[in-house]
Write an enzyme that holds these catalytic residues in place. Sequence first.
Site, PDB file in Angstrom:
ATOM      1  N   CYS A  97       0.724  -0.870   0.336  1.00 20.89           N
ATOM      2  CA  CYS A  97      -0.209   0.222  -0.203  1.00 20.89           C
ATOM      3  C   CYS A  97       0.615   1.366   0.205  1.00 20.89           C
ATOM      4  O   CYS A  97       0.847   2.088  -1.083  1.00 20.89           O
ATOM      5  CB  CYS A  97      -1.000   0.078   1.535  1.00 20.89           C
ATOM      6  SG  CYS A  97      -1.890   1.181   1.229  1.00 20.89           S
ATOM      7  N   CYS A 102      -1.750   1.923  -2.848  1.00 23.50           N
ATOM      8  CA  CYS A 102      -2.971   2.740  -2.714  1.00 23.50           C
ATOM      9  C   CYS A 102      -2.316   4.093  -2.584  1.00 23.50           C
ATOM     10  O   CYS A 102      -3.195   5.239  -3.361  1.00 23.50           O
ATOM     11  CB  CYS A 102      -3.496   2.605  -1.025  1.00 23.50           C
ATOM     12  SG  CYS A 102      -3.722   1.140  -0.819  1.00 23.50           S
ATOM     13  N   TYR A 241      -9.029  -3.721 -10.912  1.00 21.44           N
ATOM     14  CA  TYR A 241      -9.211  -2.504 -10.481  1.00 21.44           C
ATOM     15  C   TYR A 241      -7.696  -1.691 -10.654  1.00 21.44           C
ATOM     16  O   TYR A 241      -6.957   0.004 -11.142  1.00 21.44           O
ATOM     17  CB  TYR A 241      -9.446  -2.035  -9.321  1.00 21.44           C
ATOM     18  CG  TYR A 241      -8.653  -2.900  -8.102  1.00 21.44           C
ATOM     19  CD1 TYR A 241      -8.262  -1.471  -7.239  1.00 21.44           C
ATOM     20  CD2 TYR A 241      -8.985  -4.147  -7.688  1.00 21.44           C
ATOM     21  CE1 TYR A 241      -6.798  -1.691  -6.971  1.00 21.44           C
ATOM     22  CE2 TYR A 241      -7.979  -4.864  -7.154  1.00 21.44           C
ATOM     23  CZ  TYR A 241      -6.813  -3.607  -6.249  1.00 21.44           C
ATOM     24  OH  TYR A 241      -6.016  -4.204  -5.233  1.00 21.44           O
ATOM     25  N   GLU A 245      -7.107   1.740 -12.850  1.00 19.67           N
ATOM     26  CA  GLU A 245      -6.405   2.980 -12.480  1.00 19.67           C
ATOM     27  C   GLU A 245      -5.310   3.616 -12.648  1.00 19.67           C
ATOM     28  O   GLU A 245      -5.396   4.629 -12.652  1.00 19.67           O
ATOM     29  CB  GLU A 245      -6.365   3.153 -10.834  1.00 19.67           C
ATOM     30  CG  GLU A 245      -7.480   2.681 -10.036  1.00 19.67           C
ATOM     31  CD  GLU A 245      -7.279   2.105  -8.609  1.00 19.67           C
ATOM     32  OE1 GLU A 245      -8.476   2.322  -7.754  1.00 19.67           O
ATOM     33  OE2 GLU A 245      -6.142   1.238  -8.314  1.00 19.67           O
ATOM     34  N   HIS A 508     -27.492  20.251   0.563  1.00 19.93           N
ATOM     35  CA  HIS A 508     -27.828  20.139  -1.157  1.00 19.93           C
ATOM     36  C   HIS A 508     -26.895  21.314  -1.511  1.00 19.93           C
ATOM     37  O   HIS A 508     -26.478  22.548  -0.846  1.00 19.93           O
ATOM     38  CB  HIS A 508     -29.150  21.016  -1.752  1.00 19.93           C
ATOM     39  CG  HIS A 508     -29.247  21.550  -2.440  1.00 19.93           C
ATOM     40  ND1 HIS A 508     -29.346  19.820  -3.537  1.00 19.93           N
ATOM     41  CD2 HIS A 508     -29.956  22.371  -2.892  1.00 19.93           C
ATOM     42  CE1 HIS A 508     -29.672  20.745  -5.118  1.00 19.93           C
ATOM     43  NE2 HIS A 508     -29.741  21.555  -5.045  1.00 19.93           N
ATOM     44  N   GLU A 513     -25.936  13.501  -1.613  1.00 18.19           N
ATOM     45  CA  GLU A 513     -27.188  13.571  -1.781  1.00 18.19           C
ATOM     46  C   GLU A 513     -28.012  13.028  -2.371  1.00 18.19           C
ATOM     47  O   GLU A 513     -29.454  12.216  -1.677  1.00 18.19           O
ATOM     48  CB  GLU A 513     -27.867  14.978  -1.364  1.00 18.19           C
ATOM     49  CG  GLU A 513     -27.996  15.841  -3.138  1.00 18.19           C
ATOM     50  CD  GLU A 513     -28.752  16.957  -3.281  1.00 18.19           C
ATOM     51  OE1 GLU A 513     -29.804  17.202  -2.293  1.00 18.19           O
ATOM     52  OE2 GLU A 513     -28.348  18.063  -3.497  1.00 18.19           O
TER      53      GLU A 513
END
Length: 535
Positions: A97, A102, A241, A245, A508, A513
């Site tokens: 990582c 990551c 992934y 990426e 908002h 949301e």
Amino acid sequence: MASSKLFSRLTIFPNYQVKLSALSCIKRNSMINNNMKTLVSYFSNSTKYQYDLVVIGGGSGGLAAAKEAVELGAKVAVFDYVTPSPRGSKWGLGGTCVNVGCIPKKLMHQAALLGEAIHEAAAFGWQIPGEPKSIINDWDSLKNAVQNHIKSVNWVTRVELRNKNVDYINGNGYFKDNHTVVGVMKNGDEKVVTADKIIIAVGGRPRYPDIPGALEYGITSDDIFSLDHAPGKTLIVGAGYIGLECAGFLNGLGYDATIMVRSIVLRGFDQQMANLVAEEMEQRGVHFIYQAKPKAVKKQDDGRLMVHWVDKNGEMHQDIYDTILFAIGREALTVQLKPENAGVQILQENKKIFAENEQTNVSNIFAVGDVLHKRPELTPVAIHAGKLLARRLFGNSVEQMDYTNVATTVFSPLEYGCVGMGEEDAITHYGKENIEVYHAFYKPTEFFIPQKNMSHCYVKVIALNNADERIVGMHFIGPHAGEVIQGFSAAIKCKLTFPILKSTVGIHPTSAEEFTRVFITKSSGMDPTPQSCCS
């Protein structure tokens, strides 16, 4: 004093000398009931070995377990050694990582997003000297900045282990027996240590295809973040992934990027979401070669690489690239541990370990992280599992790791975050007639002025259609997907239901949301495309 009460009091004083004093006290008083015998055995065993715990592997999971064990009074050593990649890349303490996963991935993803933001800034009134199209990224500057950050993390990690009195052994560890680990040092010398308990946390490394030229000329994610030259036109073989990426940030940095897909994109993820991610990447300029496999890589006289591949019809193709990056999966580093010496069983198909509650088939040997069979290969999973394991081993805890409903994010150019089941898995597990899928496309406010493509911004909520309508999966494609999905993952863990989600007031204008506003079901056949920003 009841034996259980004595044990309880002793475990809050895990200091080594206290253990010896307690053992002496127990023997002096000739306590011979069964519980006392167990307690005597526990303390006696801890004096047989040099360490209470040895961790093999200096990545996130192993370090988390080691540090937690020390806090609970255990004497701990960590073995860590990085075998250079076929290209010669190597790195410091901290595991995948920190060094080749990551962290550098997110930093290069951020670099690509910043380049995108520069081009959007003019639409918001920023005066940018010259043409934004002429702005280019300097690979060496980016690579050096990323590597300097990684080295600082390596150093901090070393210092932290020293401050916590964890013995760090920079050696390639393997089992001599189930209580003995041998570390082969850089100079070839061997260091032998014994431990009451041992944790395997060696993680995995990228696999190469068995084709001519792959090892000689290809690279993997072990190499891309420290590549000593700009990657240029790049072929990424593999559509998991990692492949998406890498292709995404390379494209964002201005390099020609092509993804070769053997079967499907993002295997293991919700396939509707995966295809939306791929479509977005194609619109941004990433090329895809579907249902194809590489057959050979050959170096040309000018140093570039000719790749030969076969399509689904068996026809051969070829093209020339500057860089070939293989992202076809990873293999656990268990074989080099000589697990047979300790009796540890590994699975032949993937070299991983089946370990119920992190315990292998050998009672004193445990495993955490990417070496575990059918567990998420995610850094936070390894860290949490490592901490909980250490608490069970040395802190009298009984809490087990919960591997279900772990959130994750694919840091593609338009990010994809999810928690819980994908639609296919939900149908398989519950039956199509027992679930309801709510979905909606949406329009992020920040996309309007620069007129960014928003056709793939999409949310999906999968709920049971029984009385409580418990939500079993949430999926989000859009900006800051990781930040959005993190809070909802806590809600899923708290048994979030669709009525509760709908009763939640959104913030908002945000993208998050949209989950609170979703109401259209797939079964209704209604159009999930909004007519306005507030519809």
